[in-house]
Enzyme design. Structure first.
Site, mmCIF file in Angstrom:
data_model
loop_
_atom_site.group_PDB
_atom_site.id
_atom_site.type_symbol
_atom_site.label_atom_id
_atom_site.label_comp_id
_atom_site.label_asym_id
_atom_site.label_seq_id
_atom_site.Cartn_x
_atom_site.Cartn_y
_atom_site.Cartn_z
ATOM 1 N N GLU A 37 0.868 -1.192 0.000
ATOM 2 C CA GLU A 37 0.000 0.000 0.000
ATOM 3 C C GLU A 37 0.896 1.230 0.000
ATOM 4 O O GLU A 37 1.830 1.332 0.788
ATOM 5 C CB GLU A 37 -0.918 -0.006 1.235
ATOM 6 C CG GLU A 37 -1.656 1.301 1.489
ATOM 7 C CD GLU A 37 -2.479 1.798 0.301
ATOM 8 O OE1 GLU A 37 -3.271 1.019 -0.265
ATOM 9 O OE2 GLU A 37 -2.310 2.985 -0.074
ATOM 10 N N SER A 39 0.136 4.433 0.655
ATOM 11 C CA SER A 39 -0.085 5.537 1.591
ATOM 12 C C SER A 39 -0.538 5.018 2.951
ATOM 13 O O SER A 39 -1.570 4.347 3.042
ATOM 14 C CB SER A 39 -1.157 6.473 1.021
ATOM 15 O OG SER A 39 -1.639 7.320 2.041
ATOM 16 N N MET A 42 -4.055 5.392 3.802
ATOM 17 C CA MET A 42 -5.046 4.625 3.035
ATOM 18 C C MET A 42 -5.096 3.156 3.456
ATOM 19 O O MET A 42 -5.663 2.334 2.737
ATOM 20 C CB MET A 42 -4.743 4.743 1.538
ATOM 21 C CG MET A 42 -4.962 6.133 0.985
ATOM 22 S SD MET A 42 -6.704 6.635 1.007
ATOM 23 C CE MET A 42 -7.298 5.698 -0.406
ATOM 24 N N TYR A 43 -4.498 2.822 4.613
ATOM 25 C CA TYR A 43 -4.647 1.432 5.078
ATOM 26 C C TYR A 43 -6.139 1.119 5.169
ATOM 27 O O TYR A 43 -6.886 1.827 5.847
ATOM 28 C CB TYR A 43 -4.035 1.248 6.460
ATOM 29 C CG TYR A 43 -2.526 1.298 6.521
ATOM 30 C CD1 TYR A 43 -1.759 1.325 5.372
ATOM 31 C CD2 TYR A 43 -1.877 1.294 7.747
ATOM 32 C CE1 TYR A 43 -0.364 1.370 5.443
ATOM 33 C CE2 TYR A 43 -0.481 1.336 7.827
ATOM 34 C CZ TYR A 43 0.259 1.386 6.658
ATOM 35 O OH TYR A 43 1.627 1.441 6.741
ATOM 36 N N GLY A 44 -6.540 0.065 4.493
ATOM 37 C CA GLY A 44 -7.968 -0.256 4.469
ATOM 38 C C GLY A 44 -8.648 0.210 3.202
ATOM 39 O O GLY A 44 -9.766 -0.192 2.914
ATOM 40 N N GLY A 45 -7.987 1.075 2.417
ATOM 41 C CA GLY A 45 -8.508 1.461 1.108
ATOM 42 C C GLY A 45 -9.364 2.710 1.090
ATOM 43 O O GLY A 45 -9.551 3.399 2.101
ATOM 44 N N THR A 46 -9.889 2.988 -0.091
ATOM 45 C CA THR A 46 -10.648 4.209 -0.370
ATOM 46 C C THR A 46 -11.929 4.281 0.436
ATOM 47 O O THR A 46 -12.252 5.311 1.039
ATOM 48 C CB THR A 46 -10.983 4.245 -1.882
ATOM 49 O OG1 THR A 46 -9.755 4.285 -2.618
ATOM 50 C CG2 THR A 46 -11.827 5.440 -2.247
ATOM 51 N N CYS A 47 -12.675 3.194 0.434
ATOM 52 C CA CYS A 47 -14.038 3.206 0.990
ATOM 53 C C CYS A 47 -14.042 3.693 2.436
ATOM 54 O O CYS A 47 -14.799 4.607 2.784
ATOM 55 C CB CYS A 47 -14.631 1.806 0.874
ATOM 56 S SG CYS A 47 -16.244 1.659 1.610
ATOM 57 N N HIS A 432 -43.698 -5.083 11.177
ATOM 58 C CA HIS A 432 -44.474 -3.840 11.200
ATOM 59 C C HIS A 432 -44.074 -3.020 12.433
ATOM 60 O O HIS A 432 -43.950 -3.591 13.529
ATOM 61 C CB HIS A 432 -45.964 -4.191 11.273
ATOM 62 C CG HIS A 432 -46.851 -3.011 11.442
ATOM 63 N ND1 HIS A 432 -47.152 -2.165 10.396
ATOM 64 C CD2 HIS A 432 -47.496 -2.529 12.529
ATOM 65 C CE1 HIS A 432 -47.957 -1.210 10.839
ATOM 66 N NE2 HIS A 432 -48.171 -1.405 12.136
#
Ligand SMILES: Cc1cc2nc3c(=O)[nH]c(=O)nc-3n(C[C@H](O)[C@H](O)[C@H](O)COP(=O)(O)OP(=O)(O)OC[C@H]3O[C@@H](n4cnc5c(N)ncnc54)[C@H](O)[C@@H]3O)c2cc1C
Ligand SMILES: NC(=O)c1ccc[n+]([C@@H]2O[C@H](COP(=O)([O-])OP(=O)(O)OC[C@H]3O[C@@H](n4cnc5c(N)ncnc54)[C@H](O)[C@@H]3O)[C@@H](O)[C@H]2O)c1
Length: 450
Positions: A37, A39, A42-47, A432
């Site tokens: 990776e 950055s 950014m560990y874990g990514g964009t999301c 309901h």
């Protein structure tokens, strides 16, 4: 610079959704797996760091503003967002997968240089999985690199809250941020280059969404392609073909492009398509044996859950399983407006063009007696539309613009994938008060689509 050599069974490039998931799974069956990776932010990514999770957290925060001072409330919402993300962003890969910090670049079909700081590691792997994602498209126009021009990442920390925000682009990001910033207290103008607002929707739905946004202070201008930004030192003027819009900040949300610039794909012989996305087949194989591409970078729909599904397809590719990318049916989407706007399968326009015999039911949420939940929570905006094949009673599609639609659309998608008849939803026993109950009533009102 010091050089190290490393040989692993599997190298995953980029900590995206598909890559981190399959890295853990492959390590779990005893393979030696490394993940690189570029950055640490950014560990874990964009999301989870800059996209789905922080933006939905901000959207949730703004729903609770309740008239509080815009600037200080926005600042506290951003601080809350940062606290949440700091808690989230370490995926539990450390025990199973060798994590490498650095930028990955191919040096050959099965060799990658990972450079970070003074160190370069030469990694060799028989299996390489590219999961580098996408980044915001910048506009090739004057002033695009100006200090008041943001992308979806930097706008989340704009300081202070802009009094006037121009959003360029009326897609997913543009719509979500436009409503969010209007609710934080900005005057928002959304410029869409296309002639039609939200062309993927049925026009009556698009008109209603536009009217709602307009009533919340979002001015939508179509046929308005941004051609330049002029920073005056005090504000920024956004120029389109015919008009100039003055803003304190601009958000450019004009699509996302594949993140391949560091990869030196040519050194491996990995081909890209005319848009720059990595070319893959139905099993996510690139043009090089043993090299695969998953997630946004392979040109498929840019959603976290599609990236997650790429992990399933690739798992089957590596284990002779049956799952293929083209087998996907009824993949739903949700634009996180309030109320959320969800879509699966055909719109009414597409159903008309299909040549099938079609039944349709459309009901305003406010008129659905069997669904008291919107009235309970005070959000009765929206409509529900379901399209049905008149011959075999299967569901062709749905537009769900209502509270909880991000959940309802998954149920409709499942029904479509199972080939269920619409009566399954119409006559279902639903809790309901819930939003699912709407199907009891809406699907009782089917009529022939003219
Ligand atoms: C503002 C915003 C909101 C969104 N909201 C939603 C939503 O609500 N729901 C939804 O489903 N989708 C949403 N999306 C889309 C979603 O975020 C993406 O589709 C998804 O995150 C893509 O994941 P991925 O697996 O392709 O890789 P990513 O998660 O993008 O990971 C790629 C990683 O690779 C790294 N990398 C890149 N190049 C290199 C290199 N050469 N070497 C090493 N590392 C590298 C990057 O730093 C990054 O961490 C949103 C997107 C944005 C921008
Ligand atoms: N809720 C979600 O699932 C969600 C949320 C955010 C983002 N995303 C993903 O991220 C992707 C990127 O989002 P996006 O909104 O940037 O892209 P998009 O492709 O959804 O929309 C971009 C819009 O910008 C317009 N545009 C392009 N150039 C322009 C210009 N010069 N002036 C004015 N308008 C211009 C285009 O006509 C288009 O309508 C989405 O396609 C989606 O896959 C998903």
């Amino acid at each position: 610079m010091s050089n190290t050599e490393l040989t692993v069974d599997v190298l995953v490039i980029g900590w995206g959704k598909a890559g981190k998931t399959i890295a853990g799974r492959l390590a779990g069956e005893g393979r030696k797996v490394a993940l690189v990776e570029k950055s640490p932010q950014m560990y874990g990514g964009t999301c989870i760091n800059i996209a789905c999770v922080p933006t939905k957290d901000l959207i949730d925060s703004v729903s609770k503003r309740d008239g509080r001072d815009p600037i200080s409330y926005f600042a506290s919402a951003v601080a809350d967002r940062d606290t949440l993300i700091a808690r989230l962003n370490h995926a539990m890969l450390e025990d199973k997968v060798l994590l490498l910090d650095g930028v990955a670049s191919f040096t050959g079909p099965h060799s990658v240089a990972v450079s970070g700081g003074d160190e370069e590691i030469a990694v060799h792997a028989e299996t390489i999985i590219i999961n580098t994602g996408a980044h915001p498209a910048t506009l090739p126009i004057p002033g695009a690199d100006g200090p008041r021009v943001h992308d979806s990442t930097t706008i989340q920390h704009v300081d202070p809250l802009p009094s006037r925000l121009v959003v360029v682009g009326g897609g997913f990001i543009g719509l979500e941020f436009a409503q969010m910033f209007a609710r934080f207290g900005s005057h928002v103008t959304l410029l869409e280059a296309g002639e039609t607002f939200a062309p993927a929707l049925d026009s009556d739905v698009a008109d209603r969404v536009r009217t709602m946004l307009d009533s919340e202070g979002v001015t939508i201008v179509t046929d308005a392609r941004a051609t330049s930004f002029h920073d005056t030192g005090d504000h920024v003027d956004v120029v389109t073909g015919g008009q100039t819009f003055t803003a304190d900040a601009v958000l450019v949300a004009a699509g996302r492009l594949p993140a391949t610039e560091d990869l030196h794909l040519e050194a491996a012989g990995v081909a890209t398509d005319e848009r720059g996305y990595i070319t893959v087949d139905d099993q996510l194989r690139t043009t090089v044996d043993g090299v695969y591409a998953v997630g946004d970078v392979n040109g498929g729909p840019q959603f976290t859950y599609v990236s997650l599904d790429d992990n399933r397809v690739l798992w089957d590719t590596l284990h002779d399983g049956p799952r293929r990318r083209n087998d996907r049916v009824a993949v739903p989407t949700t634009t996180f407006l309030d109320p959320p706007l969800s879509q699966v399968g055909m719109t009414m326009r597409q159903a008309r063009q299909s040549g099938l015999n079609v039944l349709v039911a459309t009901k305003d949420v406010a008129t659905i007696a069997a669904m008291p939940r919107p009235k309970i929570v005070g959000q009765t905006e929206g409509l529900i539309r379901v399209l049905v094949n008149a011959d075999d009673h299967t569901i062709l599609g749905a537009t769900l613009w209502c509270i909880d639609s991000q959940e309802l659309v998954n149920l409709v998608g499942l029904a479509m994938r199972l080939g269920a008849r619409y009566e399954t939803l119409r006559d279902g026993i639903w809790t309901h008060p819930s939003s699912t109950e709407a199907f009891n009533e809406v699907l009782g009102a089917l009529a022939t689509l003219d």
